[in-house]
Motif scaffolding. Sequence first.
Motif, mmCIF file in Angstrom:
data_model
loop_
_atom_site.group_PDB
_atom_site.id
_atom_site.type_symbol
_atom_site.label_atom_id
_atom_site.label_comp_id
_atom_site.label_asym_id
_atom_site.label_seq_id
_atom_site.Cartn_x
_atom_site.Cartn_y
_atom_site.Cartn_z
ATOM 1 N N ALA A 159 3.922 15.116 57.505
ATOM 2 C CA ALA A 159 3.941 16.536 57.722
ATOM 3 C C ALA A 159 3.488 16.866 59.100
ATOM 4 O O ALA A 159 2.869 16.355 59.046
ATOM 5 C CB ALA A 159 4.061 17.372 56.829
ATOM 6 N N ILE B 129 7.109 19.887 51.151
ATOM 7 C CA ILE B 129 7.949 18.740 51.802
ATOM 8 C C ILE B 129 9.389 18.855 52.022
ATOM 9 O O ILE B 129 9.865 18.854 50.778
ATOM 10 C CB ILE B 129 7.298 17.376 51.469
ATOM 11 C CG1 ILE B 129 6.095 17.383 51.595
ATOM 12 C CG2 ILE B 129 8.228 16.112 52.398
ATOM 13 C CD1 ILE B 129 4.922 17.573 53.694
ATOM 14 N N GLY C 11 9.812 14.295 55.076
ATOM 15 C CA GLY C 11 8.958 14.646 55.889
ATOM 16 C C GLY C 11 9.674 14.516 57.240
ATOM 17 O O GLY C 11 11.243 14.325 57.365
#
Length: 315
Positions: free
Chosen positions: A211, A182, A192
């Motif tokens: 994400a 991430i 994200g």
Amino acid sequence: MALLRATAPAFGAALLASAFAGCSVERADGLFPAQLAPDVAPPDATVGPVEDAGPPPRIGDPSGQWMLFVEDRNCLIGAGDPVESIIWTWYAIELIPSGEGRAALTLRSRVCRQELSPLAFGFLTVVPDVVPDTSPAVDTGGFLVGDEAGALFLADTIYDYWGVEGLSDTDDLPVVADDPRIVDQDEDGNPGITLPVTTANGAPICQVFVAQRVRVALEGRVVNGRTIVGDAASGTDKAILATSTELCASGDVVPNMAGNRFALVRIDGRDGAPDIDADDDGEISCAELRDELPGLMAAYAVEMSPPDSDTWCRD
């Protein structure tokens, strides 16, 4: 406006083999009018009225700058009554013919903008422009099997990753914020990418940190020398890493049967098309595309379908 409906495109070796085996294709009606409207441009766009004798019937040379518009139709379930959720995505595309043969292409693509239709209660999920602007260009293979109206056009799946890196195209998205894959792509201090949720008037409600993998494969037909249209095998894989309130944590998105579609239109001035390269550097940036988006959509009569929850998301 009638839309092509929804059989999933059949991509792969069998389809390509049949395409190159000399199979005949019939001229296909496009999703959109075959030429630019000569006197249509919204007042807030700089793409002006086009003096246009009509587009050439063939794509003599596909190389150059194009805009790809993709409409992806889904249903949001689990958060009250099911609601149709449509995702509209615009890409800047450079078509690069292969030196080994005219049919093979490279599509050098960059996501430039994404919009989502309203959620329940009229709430809107906003995709800030910083998200596509921090995403790299992606090269994908494609084929243009002929240049005349009705000729087959194919593109392999274009994958774009937002807020995550180091995945294969078949890996599941990480679901926890401390996963090393991430990344804080928009550099706002949150994991994200950050998607604000607002009211219809723009008042903030909450934020979602996600994400995301955006994917689209294309199968269409040439309409004329400036336009290709067809079906899109598209979707968005999303993992919610965190939310600012529980209100934004509910609901799942699933595909519906309305069918996804695309339009690929020339935007570099060739063959009488609009030329939106404002700085004349030979490349069309996402900023240039976004500035001219209302005029381009009007000039090519590309329409965004209205959500229809009753037809597509309710029994």
